[in-house]
Motif scaffolding. Structure first.
Motif, mmCIF file in Angstrom:
data_model
loop_
_atom_site.group_PDB
_atom_site.id
_atom_site.type_symbol
_atom_site.label_atom_id
_atom_site.label_comp_id
_atom_site.label_asym_id
_atom_site.label_seq_id
_atom_site.Cartn_x
_atom_site.Cartn_y
_atom_site.Cartn_z
ATOM 1 N N MET A 21 0.682 -1.279 0.020
ATOM 2 C CA MET A 21 0.160 0.279 0.222
ATOM 3 C C MET A 21 0.884 0.671 0.375
ATOM 4 S SD MET A 21 -3.027 -0.492 0.072
ATOM 5 C CE MET A 21 -4.544 -2.039 0.945
ATOM 6 N N ILE A 22 0.489 2.017 -0.684
ATOM 7 C CA ILE A 22 0.856 3.766 -0.336
ATOM 8 C C ILE A 22 0.446 4.636 0.267
ATOM 9 C CG2 ILE A 22 2.255 5.527 -2.225
ATOM 10 C CD1 ILE A 22 2.522 3.498 -3.949
ATOM 11 N N GLU A 23 0.982 5.259 0.381
ATOM 12 C CA GLU A 23 -0.297 6.519 1.558
ATOM 13 C C GLU A 23 0.426 7.732 0.409
ATOM 14 O OE1 GLU A 23 0.219 7.731 5.544
ATOM 15 O OE2 GLU A 23 -0.636 5.444 5.873
ATOM 16 N N PHE A 24 -0.416 8.476 -0.351
ATOM 17 C CA PHE A 24 -1.164 9.439 -0.730
ATOM 18 C C PHE A 24 -2.107 10.215 -0.164
ATOM 19 C CE2 PHE A 24 -2.134 11.812 -5.302
ATOM 20 C CZ PHE A 24 -1.087 11.981 -5.002
ATOM 21 N N GLU A 25 -1.399 11.982 -0.302
ATOM 22 C CA GLU A 25 -2.882 12.730 -0.165
ATOM 23 C C GLU A 25 -4.133 12.782 1.297
ATOM 24 O OE1 GLU A 25 -2.347 16.154 -1.017
ATOM 25 O OE2 GLU A 25 -1.152 15.590 -1.948
ATOM 26 N N GLY A 26 -3.781 11.523 1.937
ATOM 27 C CA GLY A 26 -4.610 11.052 2.483
ATOM 28 C C GLY A 26 -5.066 10.530 3.009
ATOM 29 N N ARG A 27 -4.970 9.051 1.488
ATOM 30 C CA ARG A 27 -5.535 8.022 0.593
ATOM 31 C C ARG A 27 -4.590 6.624 1.020
ATOM 32 N NH1 ARG A 27 -7.816 10.433 -4.431
ATOM 33 N NH2 ARG A 27 -5.876 11.828 -4.396
ATOM 34 N N THR A 53 -0.737 -1.731 -4.847
ATOM 35 C CA THR A 53 -0.508 -1.129 -5.569
ATOM 36 C C THR A 53 -0.185 -2.805 -6.322
ATOM 37 O OG1 THR A 53 1.606 -1.455 -3.694
ATOM 38 C CG2 THR A 53 0.990 0.699 -4.838
ATOM 39 N N THR A 54 -0.565 -4.251 -4.907
ATOM 40 C CA THR A 54 -0.115 -5.310 -5.070
ATOM 41 C C THR A 54 -1.797 -5.709 -5.856
ATOM 42 O OG1 THR A 54 -0.666 -6.200 -3.061
ATOM 43 C CG2 THR A 54 1.487 -5.795 -3.928
ATOM 44 N N LEU A 55 -1.878 -7.161 -6.420
ATOM 45 C CA LEU A 55 -3.307 -7.841 -6.481
ATOM 46 C C LEU A 55 -3.518 -7.986 -5.434
ATOM 47 C CD1 LEU A 55 -5.336 -9.090 -8.226
ATOM 48 C CD2 LEU A 55 -4.028 -10.503 -8.784
ATOM 49 N N ASP A 56 -3.149 -8.981 -4.093
ATOM 50 C CA ASP A 56 -3.656 -9.315 -3.251
ATOM 51 C C ASP A 56 -3.744 -8.394 -2.176
ATOM 52 O OD1 ASP A 56 -0.787 -10.916 -3.996
ATOM 53 O OD2 ASP A 56 -1.499 -11.231 -2.180
ATOM 54 N N GLU A 57 -3.442 -6.691 -2.240
ATOM 55 C CA GLU A 57 -4.268 -5.532 -1.980
ATOM 56 C C GLU A 57 -5.580 -5.848 -2.716
ATOM 57 O OE1 GLU A 57 -0.201 -3.966 -0.503
ATOM 58 O OE2 GLU A 57 -1.015 -3.051 -2.556
ATOM 59 N N VAL A 58 -5.564 -5.114 -4.129
ATOM 60 C CA VAL A 58 -6.630 -4.784 -4.610
ATOM 61 C C VAL A 58 -7.698 -6.685 -4.490
ATOM 62 C CG1 VAL A 58 -7.381 -4.870 -7.018
ATOM 63 C CG2 VAL A 58 -5.567 -3.942 -6.401
ATOM 64 N N ALA A 59 -7.775 -7.507 -4.763
ATOM 65 C CA ALA A 59 -8.291 -8.439 -4.258
ATOM 66 C C ALA A 59 -8.715 -9.103 -3.580
ATOM 67 C CB ALA A 59 -8.475 -9.939 -5.081
ATOM 68 N N ASP A 60 -8.520 -8.428 -1.716
ATOM 69 C CA ASP A 60 -8.371 -8.132 -0.609
ATOM 70 C C ASP A 60 -9.858 -8.873 -0.548
ATOM 71 O OD1 ASP A 60 -9.365 -7.734 2.045
ATOM 72 O OD2 ASP A 60 -7.293 -6.505 2.885
ATOM 73 N N PRO A 61 -10.480 -9.493 0.547
ATOM 74 C CA PRO A 61 -11.722 -9.753 0.822
ATOM 75 C C PRO A 61 -12.272 -8.183 1.599
ATOM 76 C CG PRO A 61 -10.740 -12.037 1.623
ATOM 77 C CD PRO A 61 -9.886 -10.907 0.842
ATOM 78 N N ARG A 117 -6.084 -19.062 -11.137
ATOM 79 C CA ARG A 117 -5.036 -19.729 -10.131
ATOM 80 C C ARG A 117 -4.749 -18.283 -8.614
ATOM 81 N NH1 ARG A 117 -5.152 -24.026 -7.615
ATOM 82 N NH2 ARG A 117 -4.409 -22.885 -5.929
ATOM 83 N N GLN A 118 -4.265 -16.599 -9.490
ATOM 84 C CA GLN A 118 -3.840 -15.823 -8.265
ATOM 85 C C GLN A 118 -5.298 -16.265 -8.076
ATOM 86 O OE1 GLN A 118 -2.655 -14.173 -12.867
ATOM 87 N NE2 GLN A 118 -1.328 -13.421 -10.874
ATOM 88 N N LEU A 119 -6.405 -15.989 -7.966
ATOM 89 C CA LEU A 119 -7.558 -15.231 -6.865
ATOM 90 C C LEU A 119 -7.476 -16.445 -6.024
ATOM 91 C CD1 LEU A 119 -10.200 -13.301 -9.148
ATOM 92 C CD2 LEU A 119 -7.835 -12.487 -7.490
ATOM 93 N N LEU A 120 -8.020 -17.751 -6.594
ATOM 94 C CA LEU A 120 -7.286 -18.504 -5.557
ATOM 95 C C LEU A 120 -6.838 -18.781 -4.409
ATOM 96 C CD1 LEU A 120 -8.622 -21.625 -7.893
ATOM 97 C CD2 LEU A 120 -9.967 -20.914 -5.785
ATOM 98 N N ASP A 121 -5.107 -18.270 -4.696
ATOM 99 C CA ASP A 121 -4.255 -18.732 -3.789
ATOM 100 C C ASP A 121 -4.726 -17.817 -3.191
ATOM 101 O OD1 ASP A 121 -3.055 -20.437 -4.774
ATOM 102 O OD2 ASP A 121 -1.417 -18.900 -6.056
ATOM 103 N N ILE A 122 -5.341 -16.311 -3.322
ATOM 104 C CA ILE A 122 -5.176 -14.904 -2.241
ATOM 105 C C ILE A 122 -6.266 -15.336 -1.210
ATOM 106 C CG2 ILE A 122 -6.351 -12.112 -1.890
ATOM 107 C CD1 ILE A 122 -4.708 -12.125 -4.748
ATOM 108 N N TRP A 123 -7.856 -15.560 -1.729
ATOM 109 C CA TRP A 123 -8.812 -16.010 -1.179
ATOM 110 C C TRP A 123 -8.526 -17.603 0.010
ATOM 111 C CZ3 TRP A 123 -12.114 -14.989 -5.333
ATOM 112 C CH2 TRP A 123 -12.488 -13.541 -5.900
#
Length: 216
Positions: free
Chosen positions: A1-7, A11-19, A202-208
Motif C-alpha cells: 500500500m502507498i499513502e498519498f494525499e491522505g488516502r 499496489t499489488t493484486l493481493d491488496e486489490v483483491a482483498d476479501p 489460480r492467482q485469486l484462489l491463492d489469495i482468497w
C-alpha cells in the motif's frame, strides 16, 4: 500500500483483491450466452471453484442476468444496429429476444445462486447502468469488482470500462470469461488490460484461500 494525499493506494493484486474490499460479479452465465461460448468447457471447470473460494473468504457474490427489452420497447439506435447485424430490412423481421424464465435465460449448469447471493436483472451490457449494483458496493463498503462470465467482448468489457471510469478497481479472470468467437475473446482481454488487472483464476484462489485460512 502507498499513502498519498491522505488516502491509501493498493499496489499489488493481493491488496486489490482483498476479501474485505472485493465483490465477485458472475456476469450472464446463462444458457444461451455461456452455452455458445467457444471456451465453455474451460470456464465451466474453473469458475465454480473460484466462487466457492470467494464465499469461504467472505467475498460477496452477485449474479447478473441479461433480460433484453422486447423489440417494441427497445431504443431505435439498437433496433437499427440489430437490423444490420441480422441482415434484415424491417424490425418485424428481427429474431426473438430471450425472455425471463426461458431456458436460454436461465443459468447454465452447474451455477446456482445461494440464499446470501444477490441476483440482479439488467437490460444493458454494463452492470452500472439501470441497476442497484453501485448502491450495493457503497452499502458493503467495497471498491473492487472481480468479473467472470460471458461475453468477454460485450458485457464483461462494458462493465470493466464503466467501473474503471467510475473509480473502481476492476479485475477480469481470463480463464473464467468467454464469448462465441475466440479472436474476439483475446482481443477484448488485451483491450481490458488498460482498465483492469487481467489475471488467472489460480492467482485469486491463492489469495482468497490464504485469507480464509487466516480467518479460520
Amino acid at each position: 500500500m502507498i499513502e498519498f494525499e491522505g488516502r491509501v493506494i493498493a499496489t499489488t493484486l493481493d491488496e486489490v483483491a482483498d476479501p474485505r474490499r472485493a465483490v465477485l460479479l458472475v456476469w450472464d452465465m446463462q444458457n444461451d450466452q455461456a452455452g455458445s461460448s467457444f471456451n465453455k468447457e474451460e470456464f465451466l471447470r474453473t469458475t465454480p471453484p473460484l466462487i466457492a473460494a470467494a464465499k469461504r473468504a467472505g467475498v460477496r457474490v452477485v449474479y447478473a442476468f441479461a433480460t433484453p427489452y422486447p423489440w417494441r420497447d427497445e431504443a431505435p439506435a439498437m433496433i437499427r444496429r440489430a437490423m444490420k447485424d441480422q441482415g434484415v430490412n424491417h424490425p418485424g423481421e428481427l429474431g426473438p429476444r430471450r425472455t425471463r424464465g426461458s431456458f436460454g435465460w436461465q443459468l447454465i449448469e452447474p451455477f446456482k445462486p445461494e440464499d446470501d447471493d444477490v441476483l440482479i436483472e439488467k437490460h444493458r451490457p454494463t452492470i452500472f447502468l439501470g441497476t442497484e449494483f453501485e448502491q450495493l458496493l457503497g452499502n458493503w463498503n467495497r471498491d473492487a469488482v472481480v468479473v467472470v462470465g460471458c461475453r468477454t467482448d460485450a458485457g464483461v468489457e462494458g462493465s470493466v470500462r464503466d467501473g474503471y471510469y467510475r473509480g473502481y478497481s476492476m479485475i477480469v479472470v481470463r480463464d473464467c470469461v468467454g464469448t462465441n468467437r475466440e479472436n474476439a475473446h483475446h482481443e477484448a482481454l488485451r483491450r481490458m488490460e488498460r482498465f483492469a488487472d487481467v489475471v488467472d483464476s489460480r492467482q485469486l484462489l491463492d489469495i482468497w484461500n490464504a485469507a480464509a485460512d487466516r480467518s479460520d
